[in-house]
Write a protein that holds these residues in place. Structure first.
Motif, mmCIF file in Angstrom:
data_model
loop_
_atom_site.group_PDB
_atom_site.id
_atom_site.type_symbol
_atom_site.label_atom_id
_atom_site.label_comp_id
_atom_site.label_asym_id
_atom_site.label_seq_id
_atom_site.Cartn_x
_atom_site.Cartn_y
_atom_site.Cartn_z
ATOM 1 N N ARG A 42 -5.955 1.817 3.306
ATOM 2 C CA ARG A 42 -5.548 3.176 3.646
ATOM 3 C C ARG A 42 -4.294 3.158 4.522
ATOM 4 O O ARG A 42 -3.368 3.934 4.328
ATOM 5 C CB ARG A 42 -6.693 3.924 4.341
ATOM 6 C CG ARG A 42 -6.385 5.384 4.600
ATOM 7 C CD ARG A 42 -7.572 6.151 5.173
ATOM 8 N NE ARG A 42 -8.038 5.583 6.423
ATOM 9 C CZ ARG A 42 -9.214 4.970 6.605
ATOM 10 N NH1 ARG A 42 -10.057 4.823 5.601
ATOM 11 N NH2 ARG A 42 -9.550 4.501 7.789
ATOM 12 N N TRP A 43 -4.244 2.244 5.491
ATOM 13 C CA TRP A 43 -3.070 2.130 6.365
ATOM 14 C C TRP A 43 -1.835 1.739 5.565
ATOM 15 O O TRP A 43 -0.742 2.238 5.821
ATOM 16 C CB TRP A 43 -3.320 1.124 7.470
ATOM 17 C CG TRP A 43 -4.379 1.517 8.455
ATOM 18 C CD1 TRP A 43 -5.000 2.733 8.575
ATOM 19 C CD2 TRP A 43 -4.952 0.683 9.446
ATOM 20 N NE1 TRP A 43 -5.912 2.696 9.580
ATOM 21 C CE2 TRP A 43 -5.916 1.449 10.138
ATOM 22 C CE3 TRP A 43 -4.761 -0.638 9.814
ATOM 23 C CZ2 TRP A 43 -6.666 0.930 11.197
ATOM 24 C CZ3 TRP A 43 -5.502 -1.155 10.866
ATOM 25 C CH2 TRP A 43 -6.446 -0.368 11.551
ATOM 26 N N VAL A 44 -2.008 0.849 4.590
ATOM 27 C CA VAL A 44 -0.879 0.441 3.743
ATOM 28 C C VAL A 44 -0.372 1.648 2.946
ATOM 29 O O VAL A 44 0.835 1.863 2.850
ATOM 30 C CB VAL A 44 -1.281 -0.727 2.809
ATOM 31 C CG1 VAL A 44 -0.242 -0.962 1.729
ATOM 32 C CG2 VAL A 44 -1.513 -2.002 3.624
ATOM 33 N N MET A 45 -1.275 2.454 2.420
ATOM 34 C CA MET A 45 -0.861 3.655 1.685
ATOM 35 C C MET A 45 -0.130 4.629 2.605
ATOM 36 O O MET A 45 0.894 5.204 2.228
ATOM 37 C CB MET A 45 -2.068 4.342 1.039
ATOM 38 C CG MET A 45 -2.572 3.601 -0.166
ATOM 39 S SD MET A 45 -3.947 4.342 -1.103
ATOM 40 C CE MET A 45 -4.408 5.791 -0.233
ATOM 41 N N GLU A 46 -0.627 4.806 3.826
ATOM 42 C CA GLU A 46 0.036 5.686 4.791
ATOM 43 C C GLU A 46 1.428 5.150 5.135
ATOM 44 O O GLU A 46 2.386 5.918 5.221
ATOM 45 C CB GLU A 46 -0.786 5.795 6.077
ATOM 46 C CG GLU A 46 -2.047 6.592 5.944
ATOM 47 C CD GLU A 46 -2.845 6.600 7.241
ATOM 48 O OE1 GLU A 46 -2.253 6.599 8.339
ATOM 49 O OE2 GLU A 46 -4.090 6.604 7.161
ATOM 50 N N TYR A 47 1.528 3.853 5.329
ATOM 51 C CA TYR A 47 2.800 3.217 5.664
ATOM 52 C C TYR A 47 3.819 3.465 4.548
ATOM 53 O O TYR A 47 4.956 3.829 4.802
ATOM 54 C CB TYR A 47 2.567 1.723 5.865
ATOM 55 C CG TYR A 47 3.717 0.962 6.473
ATOM 56 C CD1 TYR A 47 3.719 0.654 7.828
ATOM 57 C CD2 TYR A 47 4.777 0.490 5.703
ATOM 58 C CE1 TYR A 47 4.748 -0.082 8.398
ATOM 59 C CE2 TYR A 47 5.806 -0.246 6.248
ATOM 60 C CZ TYR A 47 5.773 -0.529 7.608
ATOM 61 O OH TYR A 47 6.805 -1.256 8.163
ATOM 62 N N ARG A 48 3.386 3.275 3.316
ATOM 63 C CA ARG A 48 4.257 3.507 2.163
ATOM 64 C C ARG A 48 4.692 4.972 2.071
ATOM 65 O O ARG A 48 5.831 5.266 1.769
ATOM 66 C CB ARG A 48 3.552 3.123 0.869
ATOM 67 C CG ARG A 48 3.497 1.655 0.620
ATOM 68 C CD ARG A 48 2.869 1.389 -0.727
ATOM 69 N NE ARG A 48 2.850 -0.037 -1.007
ATOM 70 C CZ ARG A 48 1.843 -0.672 -1.586
ATOM 71 N NH1 ARG A 48 0.776 -0.001 -1.963
ATOM 72 N NH2 ARG A 48 1.918 -1.954 -1.808
ATOM 73 N N THR A 49 3.778 5.870 2.327
ATOM 74 C CA THR A 49 4.058 7.309 2.250
ATOM 75 C C THR A 49 5.143 7.713 3.238
ATOM 76 O O THR A 49 6.018 8.510 2.906
ATOM 77 C CB THR A 49 2.768 8.119 2.527
ATOM 78 O OG1 THR A 49 1.817 7.788 1.531
ATOM 79 C CG2 THR A 49 3.051 9.605 2.496
ATOM 80 N N HIS A 50 5.095 7.155 4.425
ATOM 81 C CA HIS A 50 6.064 7.524 5.466
ATOM 82 C C HIS A 50 7.356 6.717 5.386
ATOM 83 O O HIS A 50 8.306 7.017 6.098
ATOM 84 C CB HIS A 50 5.434 7.396 6.852
ATOM 85 C CG HIS A 50 4.350 8.398 7.074
ATOM 86 N ND1 HIS A 50 4.585 9.726 7.265
ATOM 87 C CD2 HIS A 50 2.997 8.251 7.111
ATOM 88 C CE1 HIS A 50 3.446 10.365 7.411
ATOM 89 N NE2 HIS A 50 2.470 9.495 7.319
ATOM 90 N N GLY A 51 7.364 5.681 4.577
ATOM 91 C CA GLY A 51 8.581 4.918 4.364
ATOM 92 C C GLY A 51 8.919 3.907 5.429
ATOM 93 O O GLY A 51 9.332 2.805 5.126
ATOM 94 N N ASN A 52 8.757 4.224 6.666
ATOM 95 C CA ASN A 52 9.110 3.286 7.737
ATOM 96 C C ASN A 52 7.992 3.141 8.753
ATOM 97 O O ASN A 52 8.236 2.840 9.897
ATOM 98 C CB ASN A 52 10.397 3.721 8.429
ATOM 99 C CG ASN A 52 10.260 5.074 9.096
ATOM 100 O OD1 ASN A 52 9.322 5.795 8.815
ATOM 101 N ND2 ASN A 52 11.170 5.405 9.966
ATOM 102 N N GLY A 53 6.800 3.386 8.332
ATOM 103 C CA GLY A 53 5.674 3.217 9.226
ATOM 104 C C GLY A 53 4.821 4.470 9.320
ATOM 105 O O GLY A 53 5.182 5.528 8.841
ATOM 106 N N ILE A 54 3.690 4.308 9.935
ATOM 107 C CA ILE A 54 2.730 5.395 10.096
ATOM 108 C C ILE A 54 3.151 6.231 11.290
ATOM 109 O O ILE A 54 3.455 5.710 12.345
ATOM 110 C CB ILE A 54 1.308 4.824 10.267
ATOM 111 C CG1 ILE A 54 0.923 4.024 9.016
ATOM 112 C CG2 ILE A 54 0.314 5.941 10.534
ATOM 113 C CD1 ILE A 54 -0.305 3.165 9.186
ATOM 114 N N GLN A 55 3.182 7.508 11.100
ATOM 115 C CA GLN A 55 3.636 8.434 12.141
ATOM 116 C C GLN A 55 2.502 8.824 13.050
ATOM 117 O O GLN A 55 1.474 9.139 12.698
ATOM 118 C CB GLN A 55 4.200 9.695 11.492
ATOM 119 C CG GLN A 55 5.216 9.397 10.445
ATOM 120 C CD GLN A 55 6.576 9.067 11.004
ATOM 121 O OE1 GLN A 55 7.003 9.670 11.968
ATOM 122 N NE2 GLN A 55 7.243 8.115 10.426
#
Length: 55
Positions: A42-55
């Motif tokens: 889930r964290w990897v998907m969030e990281y990908r979604t935000h492009g430069n890390g989890i906000q």
């Protein structure tokens, strides 16, 4: 506790970055950091979604 859950974004970025930027498999990262596989995915998907890390 606030709505961010038990882990802060800065903490989540490191394991996700291991998988996406440093060549670790999800399984390897989970073992080395003692994090559940579903959580890390889930964290990897969030990281990908935000492009430069989890906000």
């Amino acid at each position: 506790m606030d709505n961010l859950g038990p882990y802060r974004p800065k903490f989540k970025n490191e394991p996700a970055s291991l998988v996406l930027n440093r060549g670790y498999t999800v399984t390897e990262a989970c073992r080395s950091l003692d994090v559940d596989e579903t959580t890390l995915r889930r964290w990897v998907m969030e990281y990908r979604t935000h492009g430069n890390g989890i906000q």
